[in-house]
Design a protein around this motif. Structure first.
Motif, PDB file in Angstrom:
ATOM      1  N   GLN A  95       5.259   2.378   4.343  1.00 43.69           N
ATOM      2  CA  GLN A  95       5.644   1.322   3.382  1.00 43.69           C
ATOM      3  C   GLN A  95       5.285   1.482   2.066  1.00 43.69           C
ATOM      4  OE1 GLN A  95       3.808  -2.269   5.081  1.00 43.69           O
ATOM      5  NE2 GLN A  95       4.736  -2.032   7.080  1.00 43.69           N
ATOM      6  N   CYS A  96       4.201   2.448   1.785  1.00 46.99           N
ATOM      7  CA  CYS A  96       3.702   2.834   0.586  1.00 46.99           C
ATOM      8  C   CYS A  96       2.854   4.023   0.709  1.00 46.99           C
ATOM      9  CB  CYS A  96       2.716   1.683  -0.074  1.00 46.99           C
ATOM     10  SG  CYS A  96       1.413   1.249   1.205  1.00 46.99           S
ATOM     11  N   ASP A  97       2.456   4.554  -0.389  1.00 45.18           N
ATOM     12  CA  ASP A  97       1.595   5.785  -0.684  1.00 45.18           C
ATOM     13  C   ASP A  97       1.103   5.893  -1.746  1.00 45.18           C
ATOM     14  OD1 ASP A  97       0.703   8.701  -0.520  1.00 45.18           O
ATOM     15  OD2 ASP A  97       2.096   8.966   1.025  1.00 45.18           O
ATOM     16  N   GLY A  98      -0.241   5.536  -1.737  1.00 42.69           N
ATOM     17  CA  GLY A  98      -1.085   5.626  -2.866  1.00 42.69           C
ATOM     18  C   GLY A  98      -1.638   6.932  -3.261  1.00 42.69           C
ATOM     19  N   GLY A  99      -1.356   7.926  -2.683  1.00 41.01           N
ATOM     20  CA  GLY A  99      -1.845   9.258  -2.930  1.00 41.01           C
ATOM     21  C   GLY A  99      -1.251   9.881  -4.244  1.00 41.01           C
ATOM     22  N   VAL A 100      -1.572  10.862  -4.698  1.00 42.52           N
ATOM     23  CA  VAL A 100      -1.391  11.592  -5.973  1.00 42.52           C
ATOM     24  C   VAL A 100      -0.423  12.650  -5.508  1.00 42.52           C
ATOM     25  CG1 VAL A 100      -1.999  12.952  -7.830  1.00 42.52           C
ATOM     26  CG2 VAL A 100      -3.644  11.129  -7.125  1.00 42.52           C
TER      27      VAL A 100
ATOM     28  N   ARG B  88       3.703  13.831   4.234  1.00 41.40           N
ATOM     29  CA  ARG B  88       2.322  13.637   4.709  1.00 41.40           C
ATOM     30  C   ARG B  88       1.644  12.512   4.247  1.00 41.40           C
ATOM     31  NH1 ARG B  88      -1.316  15.247   1.000  1.00 41.40           N
ATOM     32  NH2 ARG B  88      -0.654  16.636  -0.629  1.00 41.40           N
ATOM     33  N   HIS B  89       0.588  11.760   4.737  1.00 38.96           N
ATOM     34  CA  HIS B  89       0.120  10.562   4.119  1.00 38.96           C
ATOM     35  C   HIS B  89      -0.744  11.106   2.996  1.00 38.96           C
ATOM     36  CE1 HIS B  89       1.693   8.172   7.415  1.00 38.96           C
ATOM     37  NE2 HIS B  89       0.531   8.030   8.054  1.00 38.96           N
ATOM     38  N   GLY B  90      -0.451  10.320   1.993  1.00 40.83           N
ATOM     39  CA  GLY B  90      -1.260  10.822   0.810  1.00 40.83           C
ATOM     40  C   GLY B  90      -0.614  11.557  -0.094  1.00 40.83           C
ATOM     41  N   ASP B  91       0.597  11.920   0.101  1.00 39.21           N
ATOM     42  CA  ASP B  91       1.266  12.947  -0.838  1.00 39.21           C
ATOM     43  C   ASP B  91       1.877  12.216  -2.087  1.00 39.21           C
ATOM     44  OD1 ASP B  91       3.655  11.572   0.237  1.00 39.21           O
ATOM     45  OD2 ASP B  91       4.408  13.274   1.146  1.00 39.21           O
ATOM     46  N   GLY B  92       1.767  10.721  -2.047  1.00 40.81           N
ATOM     47  CA  GLY B  92       2.354  10.124  -3.386  1.00 40.81           C
ATOM     48  C   GLY B  92       3.803   9.545  -3.146  1.00 40.81           C
ATOM     49  N   ILE B  93       4.417   9.989  -2.260  1.00 38.78           N
ATOM     50  CA  ILE B  93       5.772   9.817  -2.193  1.00 38.78           C
ATOM     51  C   ILE B  93       6.157   8.945  -0.781  1.00 38.78           C
ATOM     52  CG2 ILE B  93       8.000  10.969  -1.697  1.00 38.78           C
ATOM     53  CD1 ILE B  93       6.879  13.412  -2.972  1.00 38.78           C
ATOM     54  N   VAL B  94       6.670   7.714  -0.852  1.00 36.14           N
ATOM     55  CA  VAL B  94       6.955   6.857  -0.019  1.00 36.14           C
ATOM     56  C   VAL B  94       8.019   7.333   1.009  1.00 36.14           C
ATOM     57  CG1 VAL B  94       7.414   4.572   0.718  1.00 36.14           C
ATOM     58  CG2 VAL B  94       6.105   4.968  -1.171  1.00 36.14           C
ATOM     59  N   ASN B  95       7.787   7.735   2.126  1.00 37.60           N
ATOM     60  CA  ASN B  95       8.758   8.137   3.080  1.00 37.60           C
ATOM     61  C   ASN B  95       9.036   7.120   4.320  1.00 37.60           C
ATOM     62  OD1 ASN B  95      10.157   9.438   5.469  1.00 37.60           O
ATOM     63  ND2 ASN B  95       9.606  11.468   4.540  1.00 37.60           N
ATOM     64  N   ALA B  96      10.157   6.109   4.006  1.00 38.34           N
ATOM     65  CA  ALA B  96      10.290   4.992   4.984  1.00 38.34           C
ATOM     66  C   ALA B  96      10.544   5.662   6.404  1.00 38.34           C
ATOM     67  CB  ALA B  96      11.492   4.171   4.517  1.00 38.34           C
ATOM     68  N   THR B  97      11.387   6.725   6.559  1.00 32.90           N
ATOM     69  CA  THR B  97      11.658   7.282   7.613  1.00 32.90           C
ATOM     70  C   THR B  97      10.478   7.659   8.685  1.00 32.90           C
ATOM     71  OG1 THR B  97      13.769   8.050   6.793  1.00 32.90           O
ATOM     72  CG2 THR B  97      13.148   8.761   8.941  1.00 32.90           C
ATOM     73  N   ALA B  98       9.261   7.840   7.886  1.00 33.58           N
ATOM     74  CA  ALA B  98       8.178   8.555   8.569  1.00 33.58           C
ATOM     75  C   ALA B  98       7.082   7.048   8.892  1.00 33.58           C
ATOM     76  CB  ALA B  98       7.221   9.387   7.760  1.00 33.58           C
ATOM     77  N   GLY B  99       7.766   5.935   8.456  1.00 33.46           N
ATOM     78  CA  GLY B  99       7.164   4.813   8.598  1.00 33.46           C
ATOM     79  C   GLY B  99       6.236   4.226   7.725  1.00 33.46           C
TER      80      GLY B  99
END
Length: 595
Positions: free
Chosen positions: A252-257, A239-250
């Motif tokens: 590019q970055c994830d600044g969440g915690v 999910r957006h914001g989980d702090g883990i970058v998922n390239a397959t989900a589109g």
């Protein structure tokens, strides 16, 4: 001489005894040994000390085999053969439960009883897993592991805790419940379907901490990551914001915690939608200090500038000291002074109608706008005005112009810069006068009238007279078989056998046009619509065209008449400029009134 050696089922001891007897007989007697031996009924010679077996062609050295049951013997069937119900040593009757393990009978054990469950079964088979016999405590026994039976003689089931390779299991981490039920092989190292658990194997293993597994093993079976559009590489939901970058989900970055509850990827370097943050990407990133972003999503700009947002991603407003070209700003001096070089964020210029009194670069004394600067004529209609030099440096003296100054003028500019061309100017703005109050319209109206053919009945021979004070003409209506009178000016012949009202109107229109073209009738058609109406208009302006349309016989009901009217004019005593202004048609040239 013949000796019969113990062989066959006589056992090792019988064979050795026979061999020793034969050798002794040869050594003692040589070729005459036969005369000292005993001839048995079976035809066998037994040496001294040996005797004949009762039911076998062999010599025996002991009592076993003589057919007589003696002390120490359980049985004696007269031979030394095992497997016939009496063992070669006469110690066993070869039955299960006699404490003697008769292997020739297939016994594996003999504990002296025929009870099961004591280590030796009722048929003297060893009660152990793998003996191909389902013993007490065993579910099955296939003499080894099979698809249905484990090596420990339990039924093979996923989750029974026993790995059964024949059943396709690589592992089995299951622990049967107290009631023996099982359902899954799952453990921290083994999947529910009894394959080794690995991140990315496509199988969710909750015992290994996985909540999802979107991996697809390669052709060689290798796996590396759980990642899919909905599952992260570490086998947690994406999910957006989980702090883990998922390239397959589109992403590019994830600044969440990691472990947080945010639904936004936003950080100082990452946008809420998990794309890298930069000025001009069209996405407002408050964490990066952006208040707005007027860029185009997916574009390559590095500026936030738009009509409402400055290049540095702050809201654009005139007076913020930042020049925003897309907002139409030419300058921004950060003040509200409307008389300096930057006015409402537009560069002050001579001709913008704003006097730049404070400069400092371009100080103006006046500014009437580009259209009026440099002109000495006042804007049309202004009874007082100022003039300004073309460079806005000094004022100029002016000349005034207005409707009612008795001068018809053209090419003048009004205060808005529009060009004014007067059509008349005689100071007459009366309703009956020849010039409007704005000097734009000559008020001499044109007389108009109409004939409507309502029905065809009774129209044959009807006379219609129309014109003005100077000329009139009479038009006679005749059906196709009729002939007009010689006194008629026009003959409207209706050629149709069964005419409609519009056919009669068409014949009248034809005669009006002919007479008007010939100069015999000062009335022309306003329209040529193919209907039952004849729409008429006088050729000239003024009251001359105001005349009744006369129909004969007068009681004609098939025609609807609207008399000619609407020609404008002033009554006697009202101001006039020409004869056409007056209802009487006479305007005094000396007094300027209608007579």
């Amino acid at each position: 001489m013949r000796f019969e050696l113990l062989q066959g089922n006589g056992g090792a001891r019988g064979g050795i005894a026979a061999l020793a007897m034969a050798i002794a007989a040869v050594m003692v007697s040589g070729c005459r040994l036969e005369s000292k031996s005993t001839l048995c009924p079976t035809g066998v010679y037994c040496p001294p000390g040996a005797k004949c077996a009762a039911a076998q062609a062999v010599c025996i050295w002991e009592n076993c085999g003589d057919g007589i049951l003696q002390d120490g013997e359980v049985c004696d069937d007269g031979n030394l053969i095992d497997g016939d119900g009496c063992s070669h040593d006469c110690k066993s009757d070869e039955t299960c439960g006699n404490t003697v393990t008769d292997k020739i009978k297939g016994e594996e054990c003999d504990d002296g009883n025929t009870a099961n469950g004591d280590g030796c079964s009722s048929d003297c088979k060893s009660e152990k897993c793998g003996n191909h016999v389902i013993d007490a405590g065993e579910d099955c026994d296939d003499a080894g592991e099979t698809v249905r039976c484990n090596a420990n003689c339990t039924w093979s089931r996923h989750g029974d805790g026993t790995t059964n390779a024949h059943a396709g299991e690589q592992c089995d981490g299951g622990v049967p419940a107290l009631d023996g039920t099982v359902s899954s092989c799952e453990s921290a190292t083994c999947n529910w379907n009894c394959t080794w658990s690995r991140h990315g194997d496509g199988i969710v293993n909750g015992s290994d901490g996985e909540v999802c597994d979107g991996g697809v093993p390669a052709a060689d079976g290798s796996v590396t990551s759980c990642e899919s559009a909905i599952c992260n590489a570490n086998c947690t939901w994406s999910r957006h914001g989980d702090g883990i970058v998922n390239a397959t989900a589109g992403e590019q970055c994830d600044g969440g915690v990691v472990g947080g509850s945010s639904s936004s990827c936003e950080s100082a370097t990452c946008n809420a939608n998990c794309t890298w943050s930069r000025h001009g990407d069209g996405i407002v990133n408050a964490t990066a200090g952006e208040q707005c972003d007027g860029g185009v999503v997916g574009g390559s700009s590095s500026s936030c500038e738009s009509a409402t947002c400055n290049w540095n991603c702050t809201p654009s407003r005139c007076g913020d000291t930042i020049v925003n070209v897309q907002a139409g700003e030419q300058c921004d001096d950060g003040n509200l002074d409307d008389e300096d070089d930057c006015i409402s964020c537009k560069a002050a210029t001579c001709g913008d109608k704003i006097v730049d009194r404070h400069g400092p670069l371009h100080v103006e004394a006046c500014d009437l706008g580009t259209a009026l600067n440099g002109k000495t004529d006042c804007a049309y209609g202004l009874l007082s005005c100022e003039g300004c030099a073309s460079n806005c440096a000094a004022p100029l003296a002016t000349v005034k112009h207005w409707c009612g100054d008795y001068v018809q003028e053209t090419g003048l500019l009004d205060p808005n810069g529009a060009i004014i061309n007067e059509q008349c100017d005689n100071a007459l703005s009366f309703a009956c006068g020849t010039c409007s109050g704005k000097c734009q319209t000559i008020l001499t109206g044109t007389a108009k009238g109409q004939i409507e053919v309502k029905s065809t009945a009774g129209t044959d021979g009807t006379l219609i007279t129309l014109g003005d004070q100077t000329r009139t003409a009479t038009i006679e209506i005749r059906m196709s078989s009729g002939v007009c009178a010689l006194t008629s000016d026009g003959c409207a012949v209706v050629s149709q056998a069964n005419p409609a009202p519009k056919d009669i109107a068409g014949a009248i229109r034809t005669e009006v046009t002919r007479l008007n073209n010939a100069g015999l009738l000062p009335v022309h058609l306003r329209s040529t619509n193919n209907d039952q109406f004849v729409r008429l208009e006088h050729d000239g302006d003024g009251v001359a065209g105001n005349r009744a349309i006369v129909v004969s016989p007068p009681d004609q009901t098939s025609l609807g008449i609207t008399d000619m009217s609407g020609g404008a004019g002033c009554v006697t005593g009202e101001a006039c400029a020409t004869d056409a202004d007056c209802v009487t048609g006479i305007c005094s040239g000396t007094s300027g009134v209608c007579l």
